[in-house]
Design an enzyme around this catalytic site. Structure first.
Site, PDB file in Angstrom:
ATOM      1  N   SER A  25       0.844  -1.189   0.000  1.00  0.00           N
ATOM      2  CA  SER A  25       0.000   0.000   0.000  1.00  0.00           C
ATOM      3  C   SER A  25       0.893   1.259   0.000  1.00  0.00           C
ATOM      4  O   SER A  25       1.697   1.420  -0.914  1.00  0.00           O
ATOM      5  CB  SER A  25      -0.946  -0.069   1.196  1.00  0.00           C
ATOM      6  OG  SER A  25      -2.031   0.808   1.040  1.00  0.00           O
ATOM      7  N   ASP A  85      -8.959  -6.104  -4.646  1.00  0.00           N
ATOM      8  CA  ASP A  85      -8.563  -4.826  -4.037  1.00  0.00           C
ATOM      9  C   ASP A  85      -9.366  -3.657  -4.617  1.00  0.00           C
ATOM     10  O   ASP A  85      -9.335  -3.406  -5.820  1.00  0.00           O
ATOM     11  CB  ASP A  85      -7.070  -4.609  -4.279  1.00  0.00           C
ATOM     12  CG  ASP A  85      -6.471  -3.524  -3.406  1.00  0.00           C
ATOM     13  OD1 ASP A  85      -7.184  -2.560  -3.057  1.00  0.00           O
ATOM     14  OD2 ASP A  85      -5.289  -3.647  -3.065  1.00  0.00           O
ATOM     15  N   HIS A  87      -7.964  -5.283  -0.293  1.00  0.00           N
ATOM     16  CA  HIS A  87      -6.741  -4.560   0.048  1.00  0.00           C
ATOM     17  C   HIS A  87      -6.125  -5.068   1.344  1.00  0.00           C
ATOM     18  O   HIS A  87      -4.916  -4.983   1.535  1.00  0.00           O
ATOM     19  CB  HIS A  87      -7.027  -3.065   0.160  1.00  0.00           C
ATOM     20  CG  HIS A  87      -5.767  -2.258   0.258  1.00  0.00           C
ATOM     21  ND1 HIS A  87      -4.895  -2.122  -0.795  1.00  0.00           N
ATOM     22  CD2 HIS A  87      -5.199  -1.587   1.294  1.00  0.00           C
ATOM     23  CE1 HIS A  87      -3.861  -1.380  -0.428  1.00  0.00           C
ATOM     24  NE2 HIS A  87      -4.018  -1.049   0.837  1.00  0.00           N
TER      25      HIS A  87
END
Lengths: 345, 345
Positions: free
Chosen positions: B138, B292, B321
């Site tokens: 991320s 995601d 995610h």
């Protein structure tokens, strides 16, 4: 009262008087009414009516955009009834109901109540015993499911676009998201604002979440707002999404949102979704949009598999849930094709 | 100051003094510092260091969960540096910087600034001229991209999990959504609250949007919260998502969110993303999670196609995610497999 929910903005409406309407949720709306529009002419046999309820935030004018000469919903052939729904702004809603059911104290309403009211309009007012079809998008699709399960003998054909028989949990979290955004505005005052325009900040905040969920990552990746005449994604978000919600009444949106969130046809069968779907006798067309973040195709496909005469017709579009808005010509053409197939079934 | 950003909660941290740190955004943080942790031992050749920056809302303790005996990041073999980032709560952040750069007036920071600060730690403090690898998830993945483009000679291998080289517009709208939710709390007071716990309503509202976007529709459809010990989706949302964010500092989250939102390695090449990706010399592993909603696989795949030594390794998971959180054992196993392949490349 907002100037938005007027014939000037949405075209001429008719009203059906429901009297004191007892809701399935345990309240009674005094002097309730159902707003509606019609296009075309009911034939002598009263067998050419197509019912097309509208989506969240919309009005009876929306599905009218799918009615037209030479299209599947040709008014020369069909009598198209475009019913409203509670909270829609024309039918009994927070914005137009007197105290003690006004504004922030409008009663809890269910999709079933909309359908029961629409059923009265269809049978009592129009004297129709069987519809030709029911079609709807999103909350209109939820109403389509409710019609097909509650009144199967009246619904030989149906098409639910971008909707499921039971609202997905993930979709409920979306509703929670925009509800928090809308009601966080101090001007909302628990629903007891004097003018919806006072809640402009809340409506702006709500618009952010519809920009997030209403279209798709692909829409923004491919900069498809260009085709709509916008010069940037921000321009699109402000000009289209924010502009769309800005004139609406927050309490009306919340009343509709509560219905949307709780929508579940398995209420008919003690929570047994398969049993409820098994009651559908219609040729039932289940039509998801491929990138839909509200009602994913997987959920729609699972519903369809349990409908005796279910027909799964996914539509590929980067427009996500907003595929029905006609943001590119391919989308209404694909929708029309399913409507045509459904009407011929 | 929050009791959350402490060694008691996140384990022992070290600090690297950055002095008066000039940001790429045109501000200077006085007496800036970079918090970090390390695991393992730097060898004599100083060539066994793996850098693992952390994600939004996390700390250096997070990627440490991927370090362990017998795992690819075995501390017997690798010297794992777990650097912080500006706004992370241990490094210079709104919560720990004195006026006039405290709380709601912390300067705008970029991913590039994190990487420049981390580069100084690696080179000046540890005397390392080449890393063995950089890995991150991320925002840690955004930092991984920045490392590979800014300092290609130091990054022979890299893996970016659930991240893109340029933050997608749709992802920006998500950040706008949670920013609105968080800052809508009147107790936020434009960032000048006395105690982050005062902003509990804003943190609760923010949590709704991470429930919406952090996992997937499939997670809720399949009721995968059951496997995590929760009895309902609401229980999961309150116990896991809301509980996760509740102790955090809103200004810290916002400072990180601004970096996340603006992340774009094409800033190196005047907006030419292909040219920026073309500068990467690393064996670069691009690893999206299948569901995601922050960083869709399509965006990751498009990045990978433009990286000279790009390797596309999508991981199938309904955890979206949050695939990196190890919510089911298959996910960290799949992540470990990519790390192992990457380290061997």
């Amino acid at each position: 009262m907002s100037g938005y929910y007027t014939d000037e903005v949405h075209g001429k409406h008719e009203y059906f008087d429901l009297g004191n309407f007892a809701l399935t949720t345990g309240y009674t709306i005094p002097n309730a009414r159902l707003g509606y529009k019609t296009v075309g002419t009911l034939n002598a046999a009263r067998d050419n009516a197509v019912l097309a309820p509208h989506m969240f935030s919309g009005t009876s004018a929306f599905m009218e955009t799918y009615v037209g000469e030479g299209r599947p919903l040709d008014p020369a052939e069909h009598f198209v009834i475009l019913p409203g729904q509670f909270g829609g702004g024309f039918s009994s809603s927070p914005s137009n109901t007197p105290a003690p059911f006004d504004r922030g104290q409008f009663p809890l309403v269910a999709i079933a109540d909309d359908v029961i009211a629409q059923h009265r309009l269809v049978t009592e007012h129009f004297g129709i015993s069987t519809l030709r079809a029911v079609i709807g998008w999103s909350m209109g699709g939820q109403q389509t499911y409710e019609w097909a399960v509650r009144f199967p003998e009246m619904v030989p054909r149906a098409a639910a676009f971008a909707a499921t028989a039971r609202n997905p949990v993930h979709n409920q979290i979306f509703i929670d998201t925009w509800t928090e955004l809308l009601t966080s505005d101090p001007a909302f005052r628990d629903g007891f604002y004097d003018d919806p325009a006072e809640v402009r900040l809340g409506l702006q905040r709500l618009a952010v979440s519809f920009s997030l969920m209403g279209l798709s990552a692909a829409f923004f990746r491919e900069e498809l707002w260009r085709g709509l005449g916008f010069v940037s994604s921000d321009d699109f978000r402000q000009g289209f999404i924010r502009g769309y919600f800005a004139p609406m009444d927050p309490n009306n949106l919340l009343a509709q949102g509560r219905k949307w969130r709780a929508s579940d046809i398995s209420a008919h069968t003690g929570g047994d979704l398969a049993a409820a779907l098994g009651r559908i006798t219609a040729q039932f067309f289940v039509v998801p949009f491929s990138e839909d973040l509200f009602f994913p195709p997987e959920d729609c496909e699972a519903d369809c598999a349990q409908i005796p005469n279910g027909h799964y017709r996914p539509i590929e579009t980067p427009m996500g849930h907003f595929g029905m808005f006609g943001l590119r010509p391919e989308d209404p053409a694909a929708v029309d094709a399913v409507i045509a197939e459904m009407l011929a079934s």
